[in-house]
Design a protein around this motif. Sequence first.
Motif, PDB file in Angstrom:
ATOM      1  N   SER A 281       0.814  -1.065  -0.145  1.00  0.00           N
ATOM      2  CA  SER A 281      -0.004   0.106   0.013  1.00  0.00           C
ATOM      3  C   SER A 281       0.776   1.233  -0.063  1.00  0.00           C
ATOM      4  CB  SER A 281      -1.029  -0.021   1.235  1.00  0.00           C
ATOM      5  OG  SER A 281      -1.778  -1.038   0.996  1.00  0.00           O
ATOM      6  N   HIS A 282       1.996   1.204  -0.651  1.00  0.00           N
ATOM      7  CA  HIS A 282       2.823   2.293  -0.664  1.00  0.00           C
ATOM      8  C   HIS A 282       3.145   2.758  -2.305  1.00  0.00           C
ATOM      9  CE1 HIS A 282       3.407   2.700   3.582  1.00  0.00           C
ATOM     10  NE2 HIS A 282       3.778   1.314   3.491  1.00  0.00           N
TER      11      HIS A 282
ATOM     12  N   CYS B 116       5.015   9.495  -0.783  1.00  0.00           N
ATOM     13  CA  CYS B 116       4.011   8.448  -0.939  1.00  0.00           C
ATOM     14  C   CYS B 116       2.782   8.932  -1.141  1.00  0.00           C
ATOM     15  CB  CYS B 116       4.129   7.381   0.039  1.00  0.00           C
ATOM     16  SG  CYS B 116       2.723   6.176   0.024  1.00  0.00           S
TER      17      CYS B 116
ATOM     18  N   HIS C 280      -0.047   8.298   1.848  1.00  0.00           N
ATOM     19  CA  HIS C 280       0.672   8.653   3.164  1.00  0.00           C
ATOM     20  C   HIS C 280       1.285  10.097   3.240  1.00  0.00           C
ATOM     21  CE1 HIS C 280       0.313   4.268   3.172  1.00  0.00           C
ATOM     22  NE2 HIS C 280      -0.622   4.527   3.825  1.00  0.00           N
TER      23      HIS C 280
ATOM     24  N   MET D 275       4.937  10.791   4.990  1.00  0.00           N
ATOM     25  CA  MET D 275       5.656   9.632   4.303  1.00  0.00           C
ATOM     26  C   MET D 275       6.307  10.530   3.293  1.00  0.00           C
ATOM     27  SD  MET D 275       4.882   6.041   3.301  1.00  0.00           S
ATOM     28  CE  MET D 275       6.166   4.934   2.569  1.00  0.00           C
TER      29      MET D 275
HETATM   30 CU   LIG Z   1       2.983   4.949   2.066  1.00  0.00          CU
END
Ligand SMILES: [Cu+2]
Length: 148
Positions: free
Chosen positions: A63-64, A102, A105, A110
Amino acid sequence: MIDLRLSGGLAAAALLLSPLPAAAKDIVIHMKNQGADGAMVFEPSFVKAAPGDTIRFKPSDPSHNAETMANMLPAGATPVKGAMNKEMVLTVAKPGLYGIKCMPHYSMGMVALVQVGKVSAAELTAAKAAKLPPFAAKRMTAALAKVK
Ligand SMILES: [Cu+2]
């Protein structure tokens, strides 16, 4: 890490025997749910590279993604946007500061910073003035403090 994946052993041997030029480096940054700096991090979040080096953003946790930040990219550098859960490869040709985020996030902080070669005082000042969400700004400020 030095990348020696060339065509055949002879080329690799020639490279090892040759004192010049310095081989381009392969630098790895992991995308993680949890790291030394807390949740949702690039690790390491600051790296120093030379023009021609390759930075690999690895999806160590799901999920990044990794993508260059429009407000922190050297003039003339090509923006790169990695897909979710995929390695993003950034080959840095231009010297300067490359901000990385990211997307899912970003607001959780992030972000990462890649310094390539020498950075001018004006460029550092411009990077420090870039508008980021609060948590991202906090981690980016820490990364920018490592630039020299
Ligand atoms: Cu992320």
